[in-house]
Structures are given as structure tokens and as C-alpha cells.
Design a protein around this motif. Structure first.
Motif, short mmCIF file in Angstrom:
data_model
loop_
_atom_site.label_atom_id
_atom_site.label_comp_id
_atom_site.label_asym_id
_atom_site.label_seq_id
_atom_site.Cartn_x
_atom_site.Cartn_y
_atom_site.Cartn_z
N UNK A 1 -96.71 12.96 58.00
CA UNK A 1 -95.36 12.66 57.97
C UNK A 1 -94.54 10.56 58.16
N UNK A 2 -94.04 10.41 57.91
CA UNK A 2 -94.25 9.01 58.16
C UNK A 2 -91.52 8.98 58.54
N UNK A 3 -91.60 8.83 59.52
CA UNK A 3 -89.62 8.89 59.82
C UNK A 3 -89.52 7.98 60.63
N UNK A 4 -88.80 7.37 59.61
CA UNK A 4 -88.01 6.09 60.92
C UNK A 4 -87.30 6.22 61.96
N UNK A 5 -87.64 5.38 62.61
CA UNK A 5 -86.94 6.21 64.24
C UNK A 5 -86.15 4.83 64.98
N UNK A 6 -84.36 5.64 65.57
CA UNK A 6 -83.45 4.29 65.68
C UNK A 6 -83.94 4.34 67.15
N UNK A 7 -82.90 3.71 68.07
CA UNK A 7 -83.11 3.52 69.55
C UNK A 7 -82.04 3.04 69.40
#
Length: 139
Positions: free
Chosen positions: A24-30
Motif C-alpha cells: 500500500x502507498x498512501x499520501x498523508x496530510x497534516x
């Protein structure tokens, strides 16, 4: 140091386990620490990873044009990747961002680590705090 909410990390680990044996490769936001309703022992501007963008949100456009329209501009400076066969480290195959959170089986919090772009391990601090609730408005 990388800060992440417990809820986000738990959701990412569940996603990784459900997709195993595929990675799995997922973009994260803060979200800045100062925007949380609960008092965090962090500077107001400290980024806390709170959200992810679904991996398939812009798949066909990205596949054809190489443009990720699933991630809003200025967001997604971190990424979560799973390594179903190991190792618990950042690899050359990972898409690097400012920070990469890597997980391996057995998909629990102790099988996660964070790294910077230069493969240096960073402290991963899991916060028991809920991000601020987002709403849509007509403003």
C-alpha cells in the motif's frame, strides 16, 4: 520527529493488512497542532498527520498524464507505505516525501517506523487525540 494520530495510524494498518500481500502507498496530510480542540504539548504550527488520500482517487489521470489530482495542492508532504515482505525501513522503491511511515506485518503499532528522505529513521510519536472536525460551508 513525526507526529500521527492514533486513529489515522490504526486505519492505515488495517488498510495494509487488508491489502496484503500487495503493498500500500498512501499520501498523508497534516493538521497544525494549534487547530486541535484538545491541548497538545506541541508548538501550534507543528504538523500532525491526521488524514490520508485514497490511493485510487486519481488513478486513471495519473496513469495517463503522470499528474496526481487526488491530492490537493500543497498537501501530502508525507506518505505511508506497507512492506508485506519487509523490511521495516525506507527503500529505493518507496515514493519519498518529507516523511515516510513504513509498516510491516504483523500490522501493529510496534511494526511501524518513520524515515526522512535520506533514509534516516525519525521518532514516530502516536498521539491520542482527534483532529478537528471538518465541515463544508457555503462561505
Amino acid at each position: 520527529m513525526v507526529y500521527i494520530t492514533r486513529g489515522l495510524l490504526d486505519a492505515l494498518l488495517e488498510m495494509a493488512e487488508a491489502e496484503e500481500p500487495s503493498p500500500v502507498s498512501v499520501v498523508l496530510a497534516s493538521t497544525p497542532a494549534g487547530e486541535f480542540e484538545s491541548e497538545l504539548a506541541l508548538e501550534d504550527g507543528t504538523p500532525v498527520l491526521t488524514h490520508f488520500y485514497f490511493p485510487d482517487a486519481s488513478g486513471s489521470v495519473a496513469a495517463v498524464f503522470g499528474v496526481d489530482l487526488g491530492t490537493p495542492a500543497g498537501r501530502g508532504r508525507a506518505r505511508f507505505v506497507s512492506h508485506p515482505q519487509g523490511p521495516l525501513e525506507a527503500t529505493r522503491e518507496d515514493t519519498f516525501a518529507a516523511a515516510v511511515v513504513v509498516a510491516v506485518p504483523p500490522w501493529d503499532r510496534s511494526s511501524c517506523a518513520a524515515f526522512d528522505r535520506n533514509d534516516r529513521e525519525l521518532d514516530l510519536d502516536v498521539l491520542d487525540s482527534e483532529p478537528p472536525q471538518e465541515t463544508l460551508s457555503d462561505d
